[in-house]
Design a protein around this motif. Structure first.
Motif, mmCIF file in Angstrom:
data_model
loop_
_atom_site.group_PDB
_atom_site.id
_atom_site.type_symbol
_atom_site.label_atom_id
_atom_site.label_comp_id
_atom_site.label_asym_id
_atom_site.label_seq_id
_atom_site.Cartn_x
_atom_site.Cartn_y
_atom_site.Cartn_z
ATOM 1 N N GLU A 291 -110.523 -22.140 -36.328
ATOM 2 C CA GLU A 291 -111.301 -23.326 -36.635
ATOM 3 C C GLU A 291 -112.550 -23.356 -35.747
ATOM 4 O OE1 GLU A 291 -109.971 -27.845 -37.692
ATOM 5 O OE2 GLU A 291 -109.291 -27.036 -35.791
ATOM 6 N N VAL A 292 -113.695 -23.694 -36.350
ATOM 7 C CA VAL A 292 -114.978 -23.678 -35.644
ATOM 8 C C VAL A 292 -115.735 -24.967 -35.954
ATOM 9 C CG1 VAL A 292 -117.214 -22.507 -35.401
ATOM 10 C CG2 VAL A 292 -115.143 -21.161 -35.730
ATOM 11 N N LYS A 293 -116.461 -25.486 -34.976
ATOM 12 C CA LYS A 293 -117.319 -26.635 -35.205
ATOM 13 C C LYS A 293 -118.717 -26.146 -35.594
ATOM 14 C CE LYS A 293 -119.040 -30.944 -33.247
ATOM 15 N NZ LYS A 293 -119.001 -31.904 -32.115
ATOM 16 N N PHE A 294 -119.183 -26.585 -36.782
ATOM 17 C CA PHE A 294 -120.491 -26.171 -37.277
ATOM 18 C C PHE A 294 -121.533 -27.253 -37.004
ATOM 19 C CE2 PHE A 294 -117.485 -23.631 -39.655
ATOM 20 C CZ PHE A 294 -118.079 -22.378 -39.675
ATOM 21 N N ASP A 295 -122.768 -26.846 -36.993
ATOM 22 C CA ASP A 295 -123.880 -27.756 -36.716
ATOM 23 C C ASP A 295 -124.335 -28.427 -38.016
ATOM 24 O OD1 ASP A 295 -125.865 -29.121 -35.426
ATOM 25 O OD2 ASP A 295 -127.268 -27.428 -35.390
ATOM 26 N N GLY A 296 -123.429 -29.238 -38.580
ATOM 27 C CA GLY A 296 -123.770 -29.951 -39.811
ATOM 28 C C GLY A 296 -122.975 -29.469 -41.007
ATOM 29 N N LEU A 297 -123.137 -30.205 -42.133
ATOM 30 C CA LEU A 297 -122.349 -29.927 -43.332
ATOM 31 C C LEU A 297 -122.855 -28.714 -44.106
ATOM 32 C CD1 LEU A 297 -121.707 -33.543 -44.679
ATOM 33 C CD2 LEU A 297 -120.220 -32.095 -43.291
ATOM 34 N N ASP A 298 -124.159 -28.428 -44.067
ATOM 35 C CA ASP A 298 -124.683 -27.292 -44.830
ATOM 36 C C ASP A 298 -124.117 -25.962 -44.341
ATOM 37 O OD1 ASP A 298 -126.102 -28.937 -46.491
ATOM 38 O OD2 ASP A 298 -128.000 -28.722 -45.412
ATOM 39 N N PRO A 299 -124.155 -25.675 -43.040
ATOM 40 C CA PRO A 299 -123.527 -24.422 -42.593
ATOM 41 C C PRO A 299 -122.017 -24.406 -42.809
ATOM 42 C CG PRO A 299 -124.299 -25.709 -40.704
ATOM 43 C CD PRO A 299 -124.875 -26.341 -41.922
ATOM 44 N N LEU A 300 -121.381 -25.575 -42.769
ATOM 45 C CA LEU A 300 -119.950 -25.649 -43.074
ATOM 46 C C LEU A 300 -119.699 -25.230 -44.521
ATOM 47 C CD1 LEU A 300 -116.995 -26.437 -42.566
ATOM 48 C CD2 LEU A 300 -117.632 -28.810 -43.086
ATOM 49 N N ALA A 301 -120.527 -25.746 -45.455
ATOM 50 C CA ALA A 301 -120.355 -25.408 -46.870
ATOM 51 C C ALA A 301 -120.579 -23.923 -47.116
ATOM 52 C CB ALA A 301 -121.308 -26.242 -47.718
ATOM 53 N N GLU A 302 -121.555 -23.337 -46.422
ATOM 54 C CA GLU A 302 -121.815 -21.907 -46.582
ATOM 55 C C GLU A 302 -120.628 -21.083 -46.082
ATOM 56 O OE1 GLU A 302 -124.322 -20.236 -48.093
ATOM 57 O OE2 GLU A 302 -124.858 -22.246 -48.804
ATOM 58 N N GLN A 303 -120.056 -21.496 -44.967
ATOM 59 C CA GLN A 303 -118.894 -20.778 -44.445
ATOM 60 C C GLN A 303 -117.694 -20.939 -45.374
ATOM 61 O OE1 GLN A 303 -118.651 -18.665 -41.664
ATOM 62 N NE2 GLN A 303 -116.722 -18.216 -42.739
ATOM 63 N N MET A 304 -117.541 -22.107 -45.986
ATOM 64 C CA MET A 304 -116.440 -22.319 -46.923
ATOM 65 C C MET A 304 -116.549 -21.376 -48.111
ATOM 66 S SD MET A 304 -116.224 -26.484 -46.676
ATOM 67 C CE MET A 304 -114.884 -26.728 -47.853
ATOM 68 N N LYS A 305 -117.770 -21.104 -48.555
ATOM 69 C CA LYS A 305 -117.958 -20.137 -49.651
ATOM 70 C C LYS A 305 -117.494 -18.753 -49.209
ATOM 71 C CE LYS A 305 -121.943 -22.507 -51.723
ATOM 72 N NZ LYS A 305 -123.400 -22.417 -52.026
ATOM 73 N N ARG A 306 -117.873 -18.378 -47.980
ATOM 74 C CA ARG A 306 -117.452 -17.057 -47.484
ATOM 75 C C ARG A 306 -115.934 -16.996 -47.319
ATOM 76 N NH1 ARG A 306 -122.402 -17.729 -44.581
ATOM 77 N NH2 ARG A 306 -121.337 -18.657 -42.780
ATOM 78 N N ASP A 307 -115.361 -18.093 -46.823
ATOM 79 C CA ASP A 307 -113.899 -18.139 -46.662
ATOM 80 C C ASP A 307 -113.196 -17.975 -47.998
ATOM 81 O OD1 ASP A 307 -114.173 -18.578 -43.933
ATOM 82 O OD2 ASP A 307 -114.051 -20.767 -44.131
ATOM 83 N N ALA A 308 -113.723 -18.659 -49.026
ATOM 84 C CA ALA A 308 -113.106 -18.574 -50.357
ATOM 85 C C ALA A 308 -113.166 -17.145 -50.890
ATOM 86 C CB ALA A 308 -113.792 -19.541 -51.310
ATOM 87 N N GLY A 309 -114.305 -16.486 -50.680
ATOM 88 C CA GLY A 309 -114.427 -15.102 -51.140
ATOM 89 C C GLY A 309 -113.493 -14.174 -50.410
ATOM 90 N N GLU A 310 -113.353 -14.366 -49.104
ATOM 91 C CA GLU A 310 -112.447 -13.524 -48.319
ATOM 92 C C GLU A 310 -110.995 -13.773 -48.711
ATOM 93 O OE1 GLU A 310 -111.454 -12.462 -43.631
ATOM 94 O OE2 GLU A 310 -113.201 -13.690 -44.145
ATOM 95 N N ALA A 311 -110.657 -15.037 -48.977
ATOM 96 C CA ALA A 311 -109.288 -15.349 -49.389
ATOM 97 C C ALA A 311 -108.977 -14.732 -50.751
ATOM 98 C CB ALA A 311 -109.090 -16.867 -49.436
ATOM 99 N N ARG A 312 -109.927 -14.814 -51.682
ATOM 100 C CA ARG A 312 -109.697 -14.193 -53.003
ATOM 101 C C ARG A 312 -109.436 -12.697 -52.850
ATOM 102 N NH1 ARG A 312 -111.053 -17.126 -57.675
ATOM 103 N NH2 ARG A 312 -112.231 -19.062 -57.320
ATOM 104 N N ALA A 313 -110.189 -12.055 -51.991
ATOM 105 C CA ALA A 313 -109.997 -10.616 -51.781
ATOM 106 C C ALA A 313 -108.636 -10.338 -51.166
ATOM 107 C CB ALA A 313 -111.108 -10.076 -50.890
ATOM 108 N N ALA A 314 -108.228 -11.160 -50.196
ATOM 109 C CA ALA A 314 -106.938 -10.953 -49.526
ATOM 110 C C ALA A 314 -105.773 -11.167 -50.482
ATOM 111 C CB ALA A 314 -106.817 -11.893 -48.330
ATOM 112 N N LEU A 315 -105.962 -12.045 -51.461
ATOM 113 C CA LEU A 315 -104.873 -12.403 -52.363
ATOM 114 C C LEU A 315 -104.829 -11.542 -53.623
ATOM 115 C CD1 LEU A 315 -105.403 -16.236 -52.018
ATOM 116 C CD2 LEU A 315 -103.318 -15.038 -51.365
ATOM 117 N N GLN A 316 -105.846 -10.720 -53.828
ATOM 118 C CA GLN A 316 -105.977 -9.994 -55.092
ATOM 119 C C GLN A 316 -104.779 -9.093 -55.379
ATOM 120 O OE1 GLN A 316 -109.581 -7.691 -55.345
ATOM 121 N NE2 GLN A 316 -109.506 -7.596 -57.583
ATOM 122 N N ALA A 317 -104.298 -8.413 -54.365
ATOM 123 C CA ALA A 317 -103.214 -7.441 -54.584
ATOM 124 C C ALA A 317 -101.879 -7.926 -54.036
ATOM 125 C CB ALA A 317 -103.583 -6.114 -53.950
ATOM 126 N N ILE A 318 -101.776 -9.208 -53.691
ATOM 127 C CA ILE A 318 -100.538 -9.698 -53.080
ATOM 128 C C ILE A 318 -99.407 -9.736 -54.095
ATOM 129 C CG2 ILE A 318 -100.923 -12.169 -53.489
ATOM 130 C CD1 ILE A 318 -99.677 -10.648 -50.203
#
Length: 331
Positions: A291-318
């Motif tokens: 968990e990380v504290k971001f400097d506002g909601l915009d960088p948080l939203a950008e990181q959430m997009k990256r997290d979602a993409g990484e999670a999709r990749a991790a779950l693809q072959a599960i």
């Protein structure tokens, strides 16, 4: 091992035991985690029940005895009673007896426990337990005591030896808790034989995720939950059994409010619908980051997009690790 998903009979008092369960084979223990070591005990009970053509019953205690003796430091439960019952049902047990554990109950002698619970209450044919199970006042009921009582009272006893993993290390609930405190849900899954799973009711939150394009299903876990905070790739399950991939944040929301207790917030991929007040489950597949504290909601939203993409990749072959994993994480 079977994969039964039908609801299991849960009994909280000896007086509620139906006649058809008397003469059963019973597995006794706390079984917190229902990990691979516990599963060896439970499978032995199922095999013994099949040999005798009688029901198999799991006998456990609620709440966890350590929580009764140290209420100021409640134990981090790996499998609360409802989840334990689901796992027992999936293995093929006919019922779970959840005896209320109190200080008064703890004062019963081991002999009284055998007489009142095993002989009079259940009329057991056979009992199976792990090598380290003790019962009765001052833990006087050892496996050796139980074996001697069986000889006197006419029931069989099987004590299952310690279960070790592929590296010859003992599989234990405390070892799994240590993994979860470090966020190592992959090793925890290897010890459990299924992905670590929590169950709770979906709460109505502040709906901030919706405004950021990531609506989440929010769940409050017990204060004693020892899971490392952070972002996880997960499988989200609904009460009727369907499961979907997702990404979850467990923690204190440092960018937003950092108030209150830890919250589990799951963004479910490709899902639209209302889950409020619905009992749901989350199975943890991999830890993506802390968990990380971001400097506002915009960088948080950008990181959430990256997290979602990484999670999709991790779950693809599960794939399911076992029949139990099929039940709790894939449905």
């Amino acid at each position: 091992m079977s994969a039964n998903t039908a609801p299991i009979l849960r009994i909280e008092a000896l007086a509620e035991i139906p006649a058809n369960l008397r003469g059963c084979v019973v597995a006794i223990g706390n079984f917190d985690g229902v990990h691979r070591g516990h599963q060896a005990v439970l499978q032995e009970a199922l095999d013994e029940a099949a040999n005798h053509s009688v029901p198999a019953v799991l006998l456990t205690f609620e709440p966890h005895p350590r929580t009764v003796f140290k209420p100021e430091a409640p134990v981090f439960r790996l499998t609360p009673a409802p989840l334990k019952a689901r796992l027992a049902a999936a293995m093929g047990f006919s019922a779970v007896i959840e005896l209320p554990f109190t200080r008064e109950f703890a004062q019963k002698t081991a002999e009284t426990f055998v007489d009142e619970v095993l002989v009079e209450g259940l009329a057991i044919r056979h009992v199976v337990t792990g090598f380290n199970f003790h019962f009765g006042r001052q833990r006087q009921g050892s496996p050796e005591f139980l074996s001697a009582a069986g000889e006197r009272r006419g029931f069989g006893v099987t004590v299952v030896e310690p279960y070790r993993d592929e590296n010859a290390e003992l599989v234990s609930s405390s070892r799994i808790r240590a993994c979860l405190r470090e966020g190592d849900v992959v090793q925890a899954a290897g010890l459990l034989g299924y992905h670590y799973t929590v169950e709770a009711t979906v709460l109505k939150g502040k709906q901030l995720g919706r405004t950021l394009g990531f609506p989440t299903a929010n769940m409050a876990l017990p204060a004693e939950a020892g899971l490392r905070t952070g972002i996880y790739a997960v499988r989200f399950g609904r009460e009727h059994g369907s499961h979907r991939d997702g990404v979850a944040s467990f923690g204190y929301r440092p960018t937003v409010d950092n108030e209150g207790g830890p919250l589990l917030e799951t963004y479910i991929f490709d899902f639209e619908g209302d889950l409020y007040d619905e009992p749901c489950s989350v199975a943890f597949i991999s830890h993506l980051r802390d968990e990380v504290k971001f400097d506002g909601l915009d960088p948080l939203a950008e990181q959430m997009k990256r997290d979602a993409g990484e999670a999709r990749a991790a779950l693809q072959a599960i794939r399911p690790l076992s029949t139990l994993d099929q039940v709790v994480a894939f449905g």
